[in-house]
Design an enzyme around this catalytic site. Structure first.
Site, short mmCIF file in Angstrom:
data_model
loop_
_atom_site.label_atom_id
_atom_site.label_comp_id
_atom_site.label_asym_id
_atom_site.label_seq_id
_atom_site.Cartn_x
_atom_site.Cartn_y
_atom_site.Cartn_z
N ALA A 60 -2.65 4.31 2.60
CA ALA A 60 -3.64 4.20 1.53
C ALA A 60 -4.54 2.98 1.73
CB ALA A 60 -2.96 4.11 0.17
N SER A 80 0.84 -1.21 0.00
CA SER A 80 0.00 0.00 0.00
C SER A 80 0.87 1.25 0.00
CB SER A 80 -0.91 0.03 1.23
OG SER A 80 -0.17 0.35 2.39
N ASP A 81 0.37 2.30 -0.60
CA ASP A 81 1.00 3.60 -0.36
C ASP A 81 0.78 3.92 1.11
OD1 ASP A 81 2.27 6.04 -0.62
OD2 ASP A 81 1.30 6.54 -2.52
N TRP A 82 1.48 4.91 1.63
CA TRP A 82 1.50 5.16 3.07
C TRP A 82 0.14 5.65 3.58
CZ3 TRP A 82 5.26 2.76 1.35
CH2 TRP A 82 6.37 2.41 2.10
#
Ligand SMILES: *[C@@H]1O[C@H](CO)[C@@H](O)[C@H](O)[C@H]1NC(C)=O
Ligand SMILES: *[C@@H]1O[C@H](CO)[C@@H](O)[C@H](O)[C@H]1NC(C)=O
Ligand SMILES: *[C@@H]1O[C@H](CO)[C@@H](O)[C@H](O)[C@H]1NC(C)=O
Ligand SMILES: *[C@@H]1O[C@H](CO)[C@@H](O)[C@H](O)[C@H]1NC(C)=O
Ligand SMILES: *[C@@H]1O[C@H](CO)[C@@H](O)[C@H](O)[C@H]1NC(C)=O
Ligand SMILES: *[C@@H]1O[C@H](CO)[C@@H](O)[C@H](O)[C@H]1NC(C)=O
Ligand SMILES: *[C@@H]1O[C@H](CO)[C@@H](O)[C@H](O)[C@H]1NC(C)=O
Ligand SMILES: *[C@@H]1O[C@H](CO)[C@@H](O)[C@H](O)[C@H]1NC(C)=O
Ligand SMILES: *[C@@H]1O[C@H](CO)[C@@H](O)[C@H](O)[C@H]1NC(C)=O
Ligand SMILES: *[C@@H]1O[C@H](CO)[C@@H](O)[C@H](O)[C@H]1NC(C)=O
Length: 876
Positions: free
Chosen positions: A295, A291-293
């Protein structure tokens, strides 16, 4: 990556809207068809099969994961929380096996938050080299630096944003709005990084085309606004935005980062269609989705939708809670999540680890992202674990010479009237203008994450940055050049010192004006620009500076440092502006690189990787800067379809200032002798059959008492662990909604054999898409006086309703004066295919197909027909 400054509402999203349709919208980009765009469900999440060249890594990963306990598998997938360990992201360790915590570190152009590292040219700049070897070398050198600092996963390269609109704040982190240029660049970069023994994380998947509203959040003046939804159709997805991701997967990218935004109204990191069907299904991705941070917005839902690793692990930065960790352990224990899905996530992570050979080269992390001090806290947020945190290892290994050359070879010469360039160095009086020629008064790393536009611009801002070891400014390099030749040089670096500018310009035999345009990631606002650019003009009153200098000096050379195109039509037409040079974001050797070009040590051969429009509106739809009437997701309909950048200019017959692929040299080239050789390749066979059943690796006890906090473990404040604090699962989850009856998406738990996807079959897609159908050659002659390099470009037209031309291949050739060289390029089945929404596969239509070869997207002197008899299958 990180969204530090905004305060997010924790929002838990429902399972994806169910719908009867089975594909995403099937439009061709006609108005409003994308309203109410939906993303259909697709389950189960495909499990790894070791296809392509992943068999060995897969076997090793299975062997490793087979010996893990449930808690250890959870540890491998879950981040320990923001600023919990040394890197921008770390997962839990496996002490029983002496397996350390995996370290994820920014950025796509070097190492963020570390000393003694190199600052490489940005992706959007190196793209202008159009040189596979250059991209590979940069990737390898960046990967080597990460490896030597003890990083497992480099968070790059970027092909999302692709660059739909030039104002997109993070476009410069990626390569080019052209999918083929981006695709070849990302593949070479991935190979380079991974050959150095580090896992590449290609990002952001997908459609993260702007910074405004990328995440759900509270905005001071606007209240809560849900994440923007990028709405697009199936054809545009395949032919444009997905294309370079397919190349990255084919090149073996070990990881892919899902993005903050929604796609067709389903949140990126729990979008089962894009993650399960497209990425792991059709593209046969063998690595793991990270995941993006922050997200990740759900637990079980994102797990079923294909997420494999959550970063940085906590629901919100330092909330101490996680959608996974304890919750992931519980979701297996309560029977919701079948063990095979967790096994698959862990196996994917370990397969990437073995695929790049980390078992042979991994070393302990020897720096700490949160402090440059030698001694400090290992767990920065908790302020615990005081000790040696930075060993200050110099990992640069002489890369600076390559960085200097790379940036020079990426420089694009846009205008050169009367051969004013190269300069001889013997100009009687050289004047240098512009704040962009000099050093940031705060120092090269003086603004956090480079979130300012002080001094010369050599990278944008945000998480996609690195610390400079030094930054050679243009003024320094030009001054030493002129001094070595005994000339006179003076400068004015205050853009508002109008009198002094005028006085100096009047004296000069040549005036070098440095201007810039910056952008970055949305968590930092610079000069009112919240990541995305507010306009396409110069910063720091650069336009006024250019006008002031050129009004008084008839030999004004304009040098541009920018994240993308700037409106320069006026300067193209101004006779006093004798030359225009685009140097992009060149990295640490900025000054030396531009001096090498200006003084002719390097003959420019770069070509612009984007179109320079005469006005902003030429590029098509604007970004969305204001939310639509309420707190729901702003709807960003990509109605233009595949028509972005040069494709929209061509379609609407708009003359750009400088077209895609354009770039001058100090010499000239002539094109001749197009030859097209048809290569026999059999018919295209859709992939068929069934997968194996999902492997289950080991077993676990359902006795909750076995997963309790170990009595002897010291709890690090706000750290994320896999353990339970109660034998009552509901109590342990601390989720008020625990156990609420939700209907699981049909098939989500099903580990039985599944149908293979016709357009799939191996990493990147159906391997036959890369069958070579034609071999094209042409002769390029250097008709000038000096050796030079020419980027020879091959475009095709695929039919009357398709873009006028689309780039398909290129080669950068070095040619001596008076000599010729042969351009060689393959045209693959993929290159002449179109996405067919009905059959969900690539088809070669009956439309006539033309090939073009030349020096830019609008200078294509050689054309020929591609004889596709025997291949064409579909109507249009
Ligand atoms: C999980 O990781 C944490 C630290 O990252 C470690 O303290 C703990 O022992 C690990 N648990 C297991 C079961 O390996
Ligand atoms: C489990 O997830 C929920 C959100 O779904 C969260 O509120 C809760 O704090 C999490 N539990 C733990 C122990 O992290
Ligand atoms: C540096 O940048 C900051 C942030 O944009 C700005 O406030 C400041 O005035 C600049 N300082 C100098 C000396 O350029
Ligand atoms: C465009 O934005 C830059 C950076 O914020 C600013 O300096 C410049 O004045 C703006 N241009 C116009 C025409 O408003
Ligand atoms: C060009 O420069 C000369 C001075 O060399 C000046 O007189 C003239 O006005 C300038 N022309 C333009 C278009 O600025
Ligand atoms: C610029 O002006 C000077 C005299 O003012 C003249 O000698 C020179 O030829 C001009 N240069 C160009 C490039 O027009
Ligand atoms: C904690 O206790 C477990 C057994 O309960 C043991 O296996 C482990 O080695 C101990 N860890 C430490 C750090 O003492
Ligand atoms: C779980 O228990 C540990 C050890 O007693 C405690 O420090 C921690 O705060 C608890 N965690 C949660 C999420 O309640
Ligand atoms: C199972 O555990 C997960 C994670 O805590 C939770 O979200 C879910 O509601 C639980 N389901 C059931 C049926 O108890
Ligand atoms: C798009 O589809 C419409 C009807 O669905 C058709 O009339 C039109 O020609 C198509 N346009 C293109 C560019 O294919």
């Amino acid at each position: 990556m990180v969204q530090g400054l905004l305060n997010f509402a924790l929002s838990v999203f429902p399972f994806l809207r169910q719908t009867e349709n089975t594909t995403i919208p099937n439009t061709n980009g006609t108005t409003n068809e994308l309203n109410d765009a939906y993303s259909p469900p697709f389950y189960p999440s495909p499990w790894l099969d070791g296809s392509g060249d992943w068999a060995e890594a897969y076997t090793k990963a299975q062997a490793f994961v087979s010996q893990l306990t449930l808690l250890e598998k959870v540890n491998l997938t879950t981040g320990v929380g923001w600023q919990g360990e040394a890197c921008v992201g770390n997962v839990g360790e496996i002490p029983r096996l002496g397996f350390p915590s995996l370290c994820m570190q920014d950025s796509p152009l070097g190492i963020r938050f570390a000393d003694y590292v190199s600052a490489f040219p940005s992706g959007g700049t190196i793209a202008a080299a159009w040189d596979r070897a250059e991209w590979y070398r940069r990737g390898y050198q960046m990967g080597s630096e990460h490896r030597d600092k003890g990083v497992d996963v480099q968070l790059g390269p970027v092909v999302g944003p692709l660059g739909r609109n030039p104002k997109g704040g993070r476009n410069w982190e990626g390569f080019s709005p052209d999918p083929v240029l981006s695709g070849i660049a990302v593949a070479e970069t991935v190979r380079g990084i991974q050959d150095a023994g580090v896992i590449a994380c290609t990002k952001h998947y997908i459609m993260n085309e702007q910074e405004h509203f990328r995440s759900p959040g509270n905005f001071e003046d606007k209240g809560f606004v849900d994440a923007i939804s990028s709405n697009l159709d199936d054809k545009t997805l395949h032919e444009l935005y997905l294309w370079p991701f397919a190349d990255a997967v084919r090149a073996g990218t070990g990881s892919i980062m899902c993005s903050y935004n929604k796609i067709n109204n389903s949140q990126g990191c729990q979008n089962s269609y894009l993650q399960n069907y497209i990425l792991k299904g059709e593209l046969g991705f063998q690595g793991f989705i990270m995941s993006d941070w922050d997200a990740q917005h759900s637990g079980v839902a994102s797990t079923f939708a294909g997420l494999d690793m959550t970063m940085p692990g906590d629901t919100d930065f330092d909330s101490g809670a996680s959608f996974w960790g304890t919750n992931l352990t519980i979701s297996v224990l309560n029977g919701t999540l079948p063990q095979w899905r967790l096994d698959d996530a862990a196996t994917r992570i370990m397969a990437a680890y073995y695929y790049v050979g980390r078992d042979k080269v991994a070393k302990p992390t020897n720096f700490n992202s949160w402090a440059l001090d030698t001694y400090g806290f290992q767990h920065f947020f908790a302020k615990e674990g005081y000790g040696l945190i930075n060993q200050h290892v110099d990992v640069r290994d002489g890369h600076t010479q390559a960085i200097r050359l790379s940036a020079a070879r990426s420089t694009v010469l846009l205008k050169n009237e009367g051969g004013v360039l190269p300069l001889s160095g013997k100009e009687k009086f050289t004047a240098v203008f512009g704040d962009d020629s000099t050093e940031n008064p705060y120092g090269p790393n003086g603004c956090p994450d480079h979130g300012c536009d002080n001094g010369t611009l050599a990278m944008g801002w945000g998480s996609g940055t690195a610390f400079y070891p030094f930054l050679v400014t243009p003024l320094e390099a030009i001054k030493s050049e002129v001094l070595a030749n005994g000339g006179v040089i003076q400068s004015v670096v205050d853009n508002w010192a109008y009198n002094q500018i005028d006085a100096l310009a009047k004296q000069a035999s040549v005036s070098l004006v440095f201007v810039n345009a910056d952008s970055g990631e949305g968590y930092i606002t610079v000069d009112g620009n919240m990541g995305d650019r507010n306009n396409l003009t110069f910063w720091q009153d650069g336009d006024k500076l250019i006008r002031n200098v050129s009004a008084s000096c008839n030999n004004t050379v304009l040098v541009i440092h920018s994240v993308g195109p700037v409106i320069i039509e006026e300067y193209k037409n101004n006779p006093n502006i004798t030359a225009i040079v685009w140097a992009g974001l060149p990295g640490e050797q900025s000054g030396n690189s531009i001096a090498d070009v200006l003084y002719g040590r390097v003959n420019p051969g770069g070509k612009t990787p984007f179109t320079w429009g005469a006005q902003e509106s030429d590029y098509g739809p604007d970004l969305i800067y204001e939310p639509t009437n309420n707190s729901s997701s702003p709807q960003d309909n990509f109605n233009e379809g595949v028509f972005i950048d040069y494709r929209i200019f061509d379609k609407k017959n708009i003359t750009p200032t400088y077209e895609f692929g354009f770039g001058l040299s100090y010499t000239t080239f002539e094109y001749s002798d197009l030859n097209i050789q048809k290569i026999p390749a059999g018919p295209y066979t859709p992939t068929a059959g069934q997968t194996k059943a999902a492997p289950v690796l080991g077993n676990f006890s359902t006795d909750a008492s076995e997963y309790q906090w170990p009595a002897n473990l010291t709890y690090v404040d706000k750290y994320i662990y896999p353990y339970l604090n109660s034998t009552d699962l509901r109590e342990a989850s601390q989720d008020p909604e625990y156990g609420i009856e939700v209907e699981l998406p049909a098939g989500a738990q099903d580990g039985s054999p599944q149908s293979r996807i016709p357009a799939g079959g191996a990493p990147g897609g159906n391997p036959q898409l890369w069958d070579v159908l034609f071999h094209v050659t042409a002769t390029i002659t250097n008709t000038g006086e000096v050796p030079g390099e020419e980027v020879v470009q091959l475009y095709v037209n695929l039919g009357p309703n398709e873009p006028k031309v689309v780039l398909r291949n290129f080669e950068r050739l070095s040619v001596a004066p008076g000599q010729s060289a042969t351009f060689n390029a393959d045209v693959t089945r993929r290159d002449v295919s179109s996405w067919d929404t009905a059959s969900q596969n690539w088809v070669i239509t009956e439309d006539k197909k033309t090939v073009f070869v030349g020096g830019s997207s609008r200078s294509l002197p050689l054309t020929g027909e591609l004889d596709l008899s025997g291949y064409a299958t579909g109507g249009n």
